[in-house]
Scaffold this motif. Structure first.
Motif: not given
Lengths: 348, 250
Positions: A85, A73, A114, A83, B152, B155, A170
């Motif tokens: 990736w 983030i 992840s 957020m 989204e 974890s 992302n």
């Protein structure tokens, strides 16, 4: 019940794989032997906008590339978080630099923190899926695959896990430069910049933590169009720098997933544009188009001091969606090339 | 609810008192069309909640062969239950949080201990298509967006308890928004139905092949489930991956 339906297909897949594996065993053995004799080195990967050092080797090597997939983030524009990736924690992912003819052993690790599985498809790979089938990994897992960098050029890599547009939207893309065997002409400054489009329910700068908006992605209605994953990644203290007279080379790519870039530097003319990241260049170019999943290498020489502005020349993207960057140029004024003062006009 | 009260009073007495709820089955428009757009799903019973840490602890106490460090590495890698303080202590995780970091083999063995099995993909998908009021809520963009929201979020180190979100129309909790779940036939999800493939198996994790082989492209949440399962081997375990079981219809 459905297990029974699956089984015949599974058996066929296994058989096919076995047959293919048996058929290519001899050829693979010879190739593996050749690779075993190569000197081994670990690639120095760089976070954008930095570029790995030019390769001085004149012979092939086996190059180990260690990449991680990380979900982080971070601010997409001041006051608004997203957020991302990523490959290696940055957007775009870490830049890889190898030499044509190198054997690349790519290790991909998906961090245990992840949420989702990831993989990598490198456009520099000659082979089905570009590495994606071998590298699909759940959180906490790692995978390795090997390919030979047969073709020189600047290539995009990206995550190819379903749903692929979401993984790319992302921020899961980066570039690998495969230098030609003859090497590349030395320059004074090299930078790594990628454009990408982002989709959130809120408008640009809406604040808070914005999630990915699937419908806006399908509609190709971007909320953000950015260089290097944030509206301020190449401005203010993050501006690129160069000196008057420097030979500047930009490795520029388009991650997409949907929007092609119309790359332009306000206040400069590209001396050379290696169109589509290939070996041939066009000269004296103002704006070059870079499709999603494509790249270009541009070279220019800043002639006078001041700020050059990197934009997508579809200018609503630059001034309303964030596709803007600065190259701050230092050095001596050259009024014979460019007179900054409006005074000359006033005298008439 | 009644079962929960009984469990509270007789903690050890409700070892295998997990709630299974009947699901009548029907025709499922599946994201993985194997033999046509829809598949018939026979009636079955599904565990109303995922297996919890407390439940799995009882299982490994009763079946020491499945304790971490004792399970053969062929069936469970080093990360199997390694978030627990010890082989028989799930702290610092909550008793009623879903157990995760269990291999497919361990999950299968657990279900067998309840006289049950892991659900097939279609059994899982059939139950997971429902929301609180509809047996198939998948065309509702708001419902899809709600589910997608979980993917989204990063974890979390410690998962919340099971059963905190409302149950679906069958009385099944937590099919979304809590964990990933093992299914019995996860390693069969690699198939394609693209007739142009001429018997060559294209696997779905590659972007092009995925678009050829998946039937419900808009249902991102389900596609991500499939992608995760496709990334796994039976001995793997993941911090956000748990399971529940199913039984034949009564």
């Amino acid at each position: 019940m459905s297990k029974l339906q699956f089984q015949p297909r599974l058996h066929r897949a296994v058989m096919t794989t076995l047959l293919v594996a048996m058929g290519s065993l001899g050829a693979m053995g010879a190739w593996a032997d050749a690779a075993a004799d190569l000197p081994v080195e670990t690639a120095e990967l760089t976070a954008p906008p930095m570029v790995p050092a030019p390769i001085v080797r004149k012979t092939p090597a086996k190059v180990i590339v260690n990449l991680t997939t990380e979900e982080v983030i971070r601010e997409i524009t001041p006051g608004t978080k997203y957020m991302f990736w990523t490959f290696g924690g940055t957007v775009p992912g870490k830049m890889i630099r190898v030499r044509q003819g190198d054997t690349v052993e790519l290790h991909l690790k998906n961090l245990p923190t992840s949420k989702v599985p990831h993989n990598i498809d490198l456009h520099a790979v000659s082979g089905p899926g570009g590495g994606a089938p071998q590298t699909l990994i759940a959180p906490g897992k790692d995978a390795t695959f090997t390919f030979k960098a047969l073709n020189p050029g600047l290539y995009v890599y990206h995550c190819a896990t379903a749903p692929v547009a979401m993984h790319i939207a992302n921020g899961m893309y980066g570039m690998i430069l495969v230098e030609p065997e003859a090497g590349m002409a030395p320059v004074d400054k090299e930078y790594y910049v990628m454009q990408g489009d982002f989709y959130t329910p809120g408008a640009f700068g809406a604040g808070g933590l914005q999630p990915f908006d699937m419908q806006r992605s399908i509609d190709e209605n971007a909320s953000y169009i950015l260089f290097n994953g944030a509206s301020n990644s190449l401005t203010g203290k993050n501006a690129l720098t160069a000196n008057v007279g420097d030979k500047v080379r930009l490795y520029f790519g388009s991650g997409g997933p949907n929007v092609a870039s119309n790359f332009h530097v306000i206040g400069a003319i590209f001396d050379k544009v290696y169109t589509e990241g290939g070996l041939k260049y066009q000269e004296q170019v103002q704006t070059t188009t870079v499709p999603p999943g494509g790249s270009t290498i541009v070279e220019f020489v800043p002639k006078v001091p001041g700020n050059l502005t990197l934009v997508d020349h579809a200018l609503s993207r630059a001034f309303h969606k964030g596709a803007i960057g600065i190259m701050s140029v230092s050095g001596e004024e050259h009024p014979e090339i460019y007179s900054k003062a409006a005074a000359a006009k006033a005298e008439h | 609810m009644k079962t929960a009260a009984v469990c509270f009073a007789f903690v050890l007495g409700c070892l295998h008192a997990a709630d299974y709820v009947p699901i009548a089955g029907g025709t499922l428009r599946t994201a993985l069309p194997l033999d046509g757009e829809t598949v018939p799903v026979a009636a079955y019973q599904m565990r109303s909640k995922p297996v919890t840490n407390a439940e799995f602890l009882r299982f490994v106490v009763t079946n020491p062969a499945w304790q971490r460090g004792k399970a053969p590495t062929l069936y469970a890698t080093a990360s199997y239950l390694n978030q627990w303080r010890s082989a028989t202590d799930f702290a610092p995780h909550a008793a009623n949080a879903p157990v995760t970091q269990v291999s497919w083999f361990a999950a299968s063995a657990y279900c067998a201990s309840e006289g049950a099995s892991l659900p097939s993909w279609t059994q899982w998908e059939f139950a997971a298509a429902a929301d609180a009021n509809r047996k198939d809520a998948r065309i509702d963009p708001a419902w899809r967006a709600q589910i997608l929201g979980w993917y989204e979020k990063p974890s979390v180190e410690r998962l919340p308890d099971v059963g905190l979100h409302p149950a679906n129309i069958y009385g099944v909790y937590d099919l979304h928004q809590l964990i990933w779940e093992w299914v019995d036939d996860f390693n069969g999800l690699f198939v394609t139905v693209d007739s142009r493939a001429q018997g060559e198996q294209k696997i779905l994790e590659t972007c092009g092949a995925a678009s050829l082989s998946l039937g419900d492209k808009e249902n991102y949440a389900v596609l991500m489930r499939i992608a995760l399962l496709a990334a796994l081997n039976g001995q793997d375990s993941v911090g956000s991956l748990g399971f529940r079981c199913v039984k034949p219809a009564q």
